[in-house]
Design an enzyme around this catalytic site. Sequence first.
Site, short mmCIF file in Angstrom:
data_model
loop_
_atom_site.label_atom_id
_atom_site.label_comp_id
_atom_site.label_asym_id
_atom_site.label_seq_id
_atom_site.Cartn_x
_atom_site.Cartn_y
_atom_site.Cartn_z
N GLU A 1 -9.39 -9.98 12.30
CA GLU A 1 -8.96 -9.19 11.21
C GLU A 1 -9.78 -8.65 10.40
O GLU A 1 -11.09 -9.10 9.97
CB GLU A 1 -7.88 -9.88 10.45
CG GLU A 1 -6.62 -10.25 11.31
CD GLU A 1 -5.99 -9.17 11.92
OE1 GLU A 1 -5.67 -7.93 11.19
OE2 GLU A 1 -5.90 -8.99 13.39
N THR B 1 2.10 -11.86 10.50
CA THR B 1 2.78 -11.55 11.81
C THR B 1 2.98 -12.85 12.84
O THR B 1 4.12 -12.57 13.52
CB THR B 1 1.78 -10.61 12.63
OG1 THR B 1 0.39 -11.34 12.45
CG2 THR B 1 1.61 -9.12 11.62
N ARG C 1 19.48 23.42 8.29
CA ARG C 1 19.46 22.07 8.09
C ARG C 1 20.57 21.21 8.86
O ARG C 1 21.24 21.89 9.74
CB ARG C 1 20.09 21.95 6.43
CG ARG C 1 18.84 22.26 5.57
CD ARG C 1 19.61 22.85 4.22
NE ARG C 1 20.43 21.82 3.54
CZ ARG C 1 21.05 21.92 2.74
NH1 ARG C 1 21.35 23.18 2.08
NH2 ARG C 1 21.67 20.72 2.08
N LYS D 1 9.40 -0.35 4.47
CA LYS D 1 8.36 0.74 5.13
C LYS D 1 8.70 1.23 6.37
O LYS D 1 8.60 2.53 6.52
CB LYS D 1 7.09 -0.30 5.48
CG LYS D 1 6.12 0.69 6.10
CD LYS D 1 4.57 0.31 5.90
CE LYS D 1 4.23 -0.95 6.88
NZ LYS D 1 3.03 -1.21 7.13
N ARG E 1 0.91 -1.12 -0.07
CA ARG E 1 -0.09 0.00 0.01
C ARG E 1 0.87 1.47 -0.01
O ARG E 1 0.26 2.19 -0.53
CB ARG E 1 -1.00 -0.07 1.30
CG ARG E 1 -2.14 -0.90 0.93
CD ARG E 1 -2.87 -1.17 2.38
NE ARG E 1 -2.12 -1.98 3.51
CZ ARG E 1 -2.74 -2.53 4.48
NH1 ARG E 1 -3.98 -1.84 4.83
NH2 ARG E 1 -1.96 -3.13 5.22
N ASN F 1 30.05 27.56 -1.08
CA ASN F 1 30.94 26.46 -0.30
C ASN F 1 31.15 25.21 -1.24
O ASN F 1 31.95 24.56 -0.84
CB ASN F 1 30.31 26.03 0.82
CG ASN F 1 28.76 25.55 0.40
OD1 ASN F 1 28.09 26.09 -0.50
ND2 ASN F 1 28.14 24.58 0.99
#
Length: 414
Positions: A157, A81, A302, A23, A16, A355
């Site tokens: 589920e 799982t 940054r 992920k 997904r 730089n």
Amino acid sequence: MTERVAIILAAGVSSRMNTELAKVLHEVCGRPMLAYVLDACREVGVEKIYVVVGYGADQVKERFADDLDIVWVQQDKQLGTGHAVLCCKEHLADFDGQTLVLCGDGPLIRAGTLTILLEKHKTEHAAVTLATAVLDDPTGYGRIVRDLYGNIQGIVEDSDCTREQRSIKEVNPSYYLFSNKILFEALEQVKPDNVKGEYYLTDALSFIIATGHKVVAVTAVRPEEAMGVNSRMQLSTASKIMQKRIQQELMEHGVTIVDPDNTWIDARAKIGRDTVIEPFTYIHGKVKIGQSCRIGPFAYLRHGTVLEDDVVLGVFTEVKNSTLADSVRARHHSYIGDATVGRNVNIGAGSITANFDGEKVNRTTIGDNCYIGSGSILIAPLELKDGSHVSAGTVVSQESVDKLGQKEQTSVSK
Ligand code: UD1
Ligand code: CA
């Protein structure tokens, strides 16, 4: 004290998310999702963490190579799982303690909630303690099925729910504390007889209940903490929630954030008391800001930026990998990259450090009490002595500074 370990599931292919990246490496406010889950475990005193990896395993291991409390467990095929937890069997089959199981895609988990879970497990002498949350829209989550007396019967589920079960709003955020031996015994019983054909960890739980072990739940979990990230939309929602937490903590520590909705601050940033962050400021990476600074509006800080105290950075000022000492001012349109800037330096509007010479990045060092006039270009590598005066509109190279000789070296102009 009972020994306790954690298992974090992070092997899944994320269809997904539509991504090449594992992920759990997708970032929430500058840190990979997995980092938050690991931290929550550490905060409650877990010293050994088994992380199950599969899809993108090498990427994940590389990113967390410095985390020496992780034991990597490989799950070659992502069969669910329950199967993922079972992959830890070779390490944990004989372990007689408690095992915390969590998902790597749940970055919003809080250590405080885990503490409640651990305490409940202890006081109730439970075999399993899980968390539950009530969601307005429970779509996608495993539903907590209870009997008429309110006892938990199991977790079903989303894809296996009957119509009636689908309307249940109490869901499984997917963090549990198991008595380890009972967990592994139950996992052996799990069959992949469900719509997805996977071995579900949630089925192990149903087994444990069916065999008469005591399963209790912490039901007060906030909806946001139940959130698993399965899509880019959910990633952005989780990031927003995390951003709110980061800003809240900073404000509690004495930082003023004028417009929280229009400010973005990385989870790794540290900001001192009485600093004011004006709107549209974006802080990305490891950035350290001292006390009583004024940042923005429209500032971009940054990675590797260190600001000491009383620094003022104004509109469209970008700073990267640089240290700015006390009372430096760069109020308008500047770029300061790879520089060390001394105390009380004024950097005029539109001045920049050049730089990068096309091949490598070079450093600029500016001494204390320097004046850099507007529109100056400081070509790195460059070193300006304390008290140097650069007239507006000057292009400064080390060569031009050296040519001026000892006497005039503090005053550079066209
Ligand atoms: C899971 C739970 C669901 C819960 C939800 C909360 C199960 C069966 N379902 O569903 O009850 O409401 O989390 O977010 O447990 N993983 C592996 N190996 C695998 C499969 C998954 O390591 O073979 C990992 C994934 O990388 C992920 C986690 O386990 O970090 C959860 O897997 P995912 O597929 O996202 O489960 P959900 O459908 O979200
Ligand atoms: Ca998930």
